[in-house]
Design a protein around this motif. Structure first.
Motif, PDB file in Angstrom:
ATOM      1  N   VAL A 294     -26.002 -10.395   3.219  1.00 40.80           N
ATOM      2  CA  VAL A 294     -27.156 -11.263   3.447  1.00 40.80           C
ATOM      3  C   VAL A 294     -26.611 -12.686   3.359  1.00 40.80           C
ATOM      4  O   VAL A 294     -26.082 -13.090   2.323  1.00 40.80           O
ATOM      5  CB  VAL A 294     -28.263 -11.050   2.401  1.00 40.80           C
ATOM      6  CG1 VAL A 294     -29.466 -11.939   2.729  1.00 40.80           C
ATOM      7  CG2 VAL A 294     -28.675  -9.588   2.342  1.00 40.80           C
ATOM      8  N   MET A 295     -26.713 -13.446   4.462  1.00 43.79           N
ATOM      9  CA  MET A 295     -26.057 -14.746   4.552  1.00 43.79           C
ATOM     10  C   MET A 295     -27.048 -15.842   4.924  1.00 43.79           C
ATOM     11  O   MET A 295     -28.110 -15.575   5.487  1.00 43.79           O
ATOM     12  CB  MET A 295     -24.944 -14.706   5.606  1.00 43.79           C
ATOM     13  CG  MET A 295     -23.978 -13.554   5.458  1.00 43.79           C
ATOM     14  SD  MET A 295     -22.599 -13.677   6.625  1.00 43.79           S
ATOM     15  CE  MET A 295     -23.460 -13.910   8.174  1.00 43.79           C
ATOM     16  N   GLU A 296     -26.652 -17.063   4.605  1.00 47.14           N
ATOM     17  CA  GLU A 296     -27.425 -18.217   5.055  1.00 47.14           C
ATOM     18  C   GLU A 296     -27.298 -18.342   6.573  1.00 47.14           C
ATOM     19  O   GLU A 296     -26.232 -18.115   7.138  1.00 47.14           O
ATOM     20  CB  GLU A 296     -26.908 -19.492   4.393  1.00 47.14           C
ATOM     21  CG  GLU A 296     -26.986 -19.497   2.872  1.00 47.14           C
ATOM     22  CD  GLU A 296     -28.387 -19.721   2.360  1.00 47.14           C
ATOM     23  OE1 GLU A 296     -29.274 -20.039   3.194  1.00 47.14           O
ATOM     24  OE2 GLU A 296     -28.614 -19.571   1.149  1.00 47.14           O
ATOM     25  N   GLU A 297     -28.385 -18.719   7.210  1.00 47.69           N
ATOM     26  CA  GLU A 297     -28.379 -18.996   8.653  1.00 47.69           C
ATOM     27  C   GLU A 297     -28.551 -20.490   8.830  1.00 47.69           C
ATOM     28  O   GLU A 297     -29.552 -21.071   8.408  1.00 47.69           O
ATOM     29  CB  GLU A 297     -29.518 -18.251   9.346  1.00 47.69           C
ATOM     30  CG  GLU A 297     -29.582 -18.443  10.847  1.00 47.69           C
ATOM     31  CD  GLU A 297     -28.471 -17.719  11.594  1.00 47.69           C
ATOM     32  OE1 GLU A 297     -27.331 -18.216  11.556  1.00 47.69           O
ATOM     33  OE2 GLU A 297     -28.752 -16.678  12.203  1.00 47.69           O
ATOM     34  N   GLN A 298     -27.557 -21.127   9.420  1.00 47.22           N
ATOM     35  CA  GLN A 298     -27.588 -22.570   9.568  1.00 47.22           C
ATOM     36  C   GLN A 298     -28.820 -23.021  10.338  1.00 47.22           C
ATOM     37  O   GLN A 298     -29.144 -22.505  11.390  1.00 47.22           O
ATOM     38  CB  GLN A 298     -26.323 -23.049  10.277  1.00 47.22           C
ATOM     39  CG  GLN A 298     -26.164 -24.566  10.279  1.00 47.22           C
ATOM     40  CD  GLN A 298     -24.820 -24.995  10.826  1.00 47.22           C
ATOM     41  OE1 GLN A 298     -24.087 -24.193  11.386  1.00 47.22           O
ATOM     42  NE2 GLN A 298     -24.488 -26.266  10.665  1.00 47.22           N
TER      43      GLN A 298
ATOM     44  N   GLN B 149     -15.606 -20.346   6.046  1.00 46.66           N
ATOM     45  CA  GLN B 149     -15.349 -21.680   6.586  1.00 46.66           C
ATOM     46  C   GLN B 149     -16.670 -22.408   6.625  1.00 46.66           C
ATOM     47  O   GLN B 149     -17.611 -21.975   7.286  1.00 46.66           O
ATOM     48  CB  GLN B 149     -14.755 -21.571   7.984  1.00 46.66           C
ATOM     49  CG  GLN B 149     -14.476 -22.905   8.651  1.00 46.66           C
ATOM     50  CD  GLN B 149     -13.851 -22.708  10.006  1.00 46.66           C
ATOM     51  OE1 GLN B 149     -12.736 -22.210  10.118  1.00 46.66           O
ATOM     52  NE2 GLN B 149     -14.583 -23.074  11.046  1.00 46.66           N
ATOM     53  N   LYS B 150     -16.766 -23.496   5.880  1.00 44.03           N
ATOM     54  CA  LYS B 150     -18.058 -24.133   5.698  1.00 44.03           C
ATOM     55  C   LYS B 150     -18.011 -25.612   6.017  1.00 44.03           C
ATOM     56  O   LYS B 150     -16.970 -26.244   5.956  1.00 44.03           O
ATOM     57  CB  LYS B 150     -18.537 -23.959   4.261  1.00 44.03           C
ATOM     58  CG  LYS B 150     -18.671 -22.502   3.836  1.00 44.03           C
ATOM     59  CD  LYS B 150     -19.167 -22.403   2.412  1.00 44.03           C
ATOM     60  CE  LYS B 150     -19.348 -20.952   1.997  1.00 44.03           C
ATOM     61  NZ  LYS B 150     -19.850 -20.827   0.628  1.00 44.03           N
ATOM     62  N   SER B 151     -19.178 -26.139   6.309  1.00 42.38           N
ATOM     63  CA  SER B 151     -19.316 -27.579   6.461  1.00 42.38           C
ATOM     64  C   SER B 151     -19.488 -28.187   5.084  1.00 42.38           C
ATOM     65  O   SER B 151     -19.534 -27.489   4.077  1.00 42.38           O
ATOM     66  CB  SER B 151     -20.535 -27.899   7.330  1.00 42.38           C
ATOM     67  OG  SER B 151     -21.721 -27.587   6.623  1.00 42.38           O
ATOM     68  N   GLU B 152     -19.630 -29.505   5.026  1.00 45.57           N
ATOM     69  CA  GLU B 152     -19.810 -30.166   3.745  1.00 45.57           C
ATOM     70  C   GLU B 152     -21.116 -29.754   3.070  1.00 45.57           C
ATOM     71  O   GLU B 152     -21.269 -29.887   1.866  1.00 45.57           O
ATOM     72  CB  GLU B 152     -19.783 -31.682   3.927  1.00 45.57           C
ATOM     73  CG  GLU B 152     -18.416 -32.195   4.383  1.00 45.57           C
ATOM     74  CD  GLU B 152     -18.413 -33.686   4.580  1.00 45.57           C
ATOM     75  OE1 GLU B 152     -19.494 -34.292   4.405  1.00 45.57           O
ATOM     76  OE2 GLU B 152     -17.355 -34.234   4.905  1.00 45.57           O
ATOM     77  N   LYS B 153     -22.059 -29.217   3.868  1.00 43.05           N
ATOM     78  CA  LYS B 153     -23.338 -28.789   3.309  1.00 43.05           C
ATOM     79  C   LYS B 153     -23.320 -27.312   2.931  1.00 43.05           C
ATOM     80  O   LYS B 153     -24.327 -26.740   2.608  1.00 43.05           O
ATOM     81  CB  LYS B 153     -24.471 -29.059   4.303  1.00 43.05           C
ATOM     82  CG  LYS B 153     -24.733 -30.541   4.529  1.00 43.05           C
ATOM     83  CD  LYS B 153     -25.925 -30.721   5.436  1.00 43.05           C
ATOM     84  CE  LYS B 153     -26.237 -32.200   5.635  1.00 43.05           C
ATOM     85  NZ  LYS B 153     -27.406 -32.393   6.530  1.00 43.05           N
ATOM     86  N   ILE B 154     -22.177 -26.698   3.018  1.00 43.17           N
ATOM     87  CA  ILE B 154     -21.964 -25.309   2.634  1.00 43.17           C
ATOM     88  C   ILE B 154     -22.492 -24.315   3.661  1.00 43.17           C
ATOM     89  O   ILE B 154     -22.519 -23.150   3.406  1.00 43.17           O
ATOM     90  CB  ILE B 154     -22.562 -24.982   1.264  1.00 43.17           C
ATOM     91  CG1 ILE B 154     -22.171 -26.042   0.332  1.00 43.17           C
ATOM     92  CG2 ILE B 154     -22.220 -23.634   0.744  1.00 43.17           C
ATOM     93  CD1 ILE B 154     -21.435 -25.745  -0.848  1.00 43.17           C
ATOM     94  N   ASP B 155     -22.821 -24.734   4.886  1.00 43.92           N
ATOM     95  CA  ASP B 155     -23.265 -23.798   5.901  1.00 43.92           C
ATOM     96  C   ASP B 155     -22.154 -23.617   6.923  1.00 43.92           C
ATOM     97  O   ASP B 155     -21.458 -24.541   7.193  1.00 43.92           O
ATOM     98  CB  ASP B 155     -24.467 -24.323   6.670  1.00 43.92           C
ATOM     99  CG  ASP B 155     -25.641 -24.554   5.792  1.00 43.92           C
ATOM    100  OD1 ASP B 155     -25.979 -23.664   5.048  1.00 43.92           O
ATOM    101  OD2 ASP B 155     -26.218 -25.626   5.858  1.00 43.92           O
ATOM    102  N   ALA B 156     -22.041 -22.453   7.540  1.00 38.23           N
ATOM    103  CA  ALA B 156     -21.194 -22.284   8.712  1.00 38.23           C
ATOM    104  C   ALA B 156     -20.722 -20.886   8.920  1.00 38.23           C
ATOM    105  O   ALA B 156     -21.357 -19.962   8.487  1.00 38.23           O
ATOM    106  CB  ALA B 156     -20.028 -23.205   8.666  1.00 38.23           C
ATOM    107  N   ASP B 157     -19.580 -20.753   9.657  1.00 40.11           N
ATOM    108  CA  ASP B 157     -19.062 -19.437   9.975  1.00 40.11           C
ATOM    109  C   ASP B 157     -18.565 -18.750   8.717  1.00 40.11           C
ATOM    110  O   ASP B 157     -18.008 -19.372   7.847  1.00 40.11           O
ATOM    111  CB  ASP B 157     -17.893 -19.544  10.953  1.00 40.11           C
ATOM    112  CG  ASP B 157     -18.351 -20.051  12.297  1.00 40.11           C
ATOM    113  OD1 ASP B 157     -17.499 -20.534  13.041  1.00 40.11           O
ATOM    114  OD2 ASP B 157     -19.553 -19.960  12.587  1.00 40.11           O
ATOM    115  N   VAL B 158     -18.752 -17.446   8.680  1.00 45.07           N
ATOM    116  CA  VAL B 158     -18.238 -16.660   7.564  1.00 45.07           C
ATOM    117  C   VAL B 158     -17.269 -15.645   8.120  1.00 45.07           C
ATOM    118  O   VAL B 158     -17.548 -14.993   9.111  1.00 45.07           O
ATOM    119  CB  VAL B 158     -19.380 -15.938   6.818  1.00 45.07           C
ATOM    120  CG1 VAL B 158     -18.817 -14.993   5.772  1.00 45.07           C
ATOM    121  CG2 VAL B 158     -20.300 -16.947   6.167  1.00 45.07           C
ATOM    122  N   GLN B 159     -16.117 -15.531   7.485  1.00 47.42           N
ATOM    123  CA  GLN B 159     -15.132 -14.547   7.887  1.00 47.42           C
ATOM    124  C   GLN B 159     -14.896 -13.619   6.718  1.00 47.42           C
ATOM    125  O   GLN B 159     -14.743 -14.067   5.589  1.00 47.42           O
ATOM    126  CB  GLN B 159     -13.816 -15.223   8.282  1.00 47.42           C
ATOM    127  CG  GLN B 159     -13.970 -16.142   9.490  1.00 47.42           C
ATOM    128  CD  GLN B 159     -12.699 -16.882   9.799  1.00 47.42           C
ATOM    129  OE1 GLN B 159     -11.904 -17.137   8.921  1.00 47.42           O
ATOM    130  NE2 GLN B 159     -12.511 -17.212  11.055  1.00 47.42           N
TER     131      GLN B 159
END
Length: 207
Positions: free
Chosen positions: A189-193, A67-77
């Protein structure tokens, strides 16, 4: 949420930051859609619904629902499914949010008990040591590390990362992890907003 395979659908759990139960799929090539409710027919599937293609050769995969924002960052499920794999992704609006699907290959011949399946969802390169072994994980790649140490117990972990266009290594983590010889771990390994430093998330694969 409903996982629709073109013929029928099944309700799936989407636990946050974890793996769901295993879901079985019919054999053959399948196009999966993630929907809020089961469609009466394929014609009722929205054109912009998140979807991925599964080939007949695919036998096992992890279906990552983000589940991402328009900038491609956010919660990951993370949502784990049985019987397939691929890397295709799709996006769709859902109540003002964007959902994406990604299939992550799982090869049971390589990912055995005691192993770590590393999945890098970032543009960062990861480098360091796991126990006494050198470790490198390229951006957007995945790899399996088999038994970082022999037997159970703790092992040292020292990891650094580099950002795109800059080979300088920056500290990421220096700690100790517990090794479970009979268990399997999927290490994301994930992006951290709001940060250039990536995030590590390990989840147990208890299949």
């Amino acid at each position: 949420m409903q996982l629709y395979d073109g013929r029928g659908s099944q309700e799936v759990e989407l636990p946050k930051m974890n793996l769901s139960p295993v879901y079985k799929l019919r054999s053959g090539p399948v196009e999966l859609h993630l929907l809020e409710k089961a469609p009466a027919s394929k014609r009722d599937v929205p054109a912009d619904a998140p979807h991925v293609a599964v080939t007949e050769e695919m036998k096992d995969f992890i279906l990552l629902v983000a589940q991402k924002s328009e900038k491609i960052d956010a919660d990951v499920q993370a949502n784990e499914s049985g019987n397939a794999q691929s890397d295709e992704s799709a996006e769709a609006g859902d109540g003002g949010k964007i959902l994406t699907l990604m299939l992550i290959e799982v090869d049971p011949r390589k990912f055995k008990p005691g192993g770590l399946l590393w999945v890098n969802l970032t543009e960062n390169r990861i480098k360091g040591t796991l126990g006494d072994e050198e470790f490198t994980l390229d951006a957007g790649s995945q790899t399996v590390v088999s038994d970082p140490i022999k037997g159970g117990g703790s092992f040292p972990v020292k990891l650094s990362f580099s950002i795109p266009g800059d080979d300088q290594l920056r500290p990421l983590s220096e700690t100790k992890w517990i090794h479970y010889p009979k268990g399997r771990i999927v290490q994301f390994v994930m992006e951290e907003q709001g940060s250039v430093v990536p995030r590590l998330l390990g989840v147990a694969d208890n299949r």
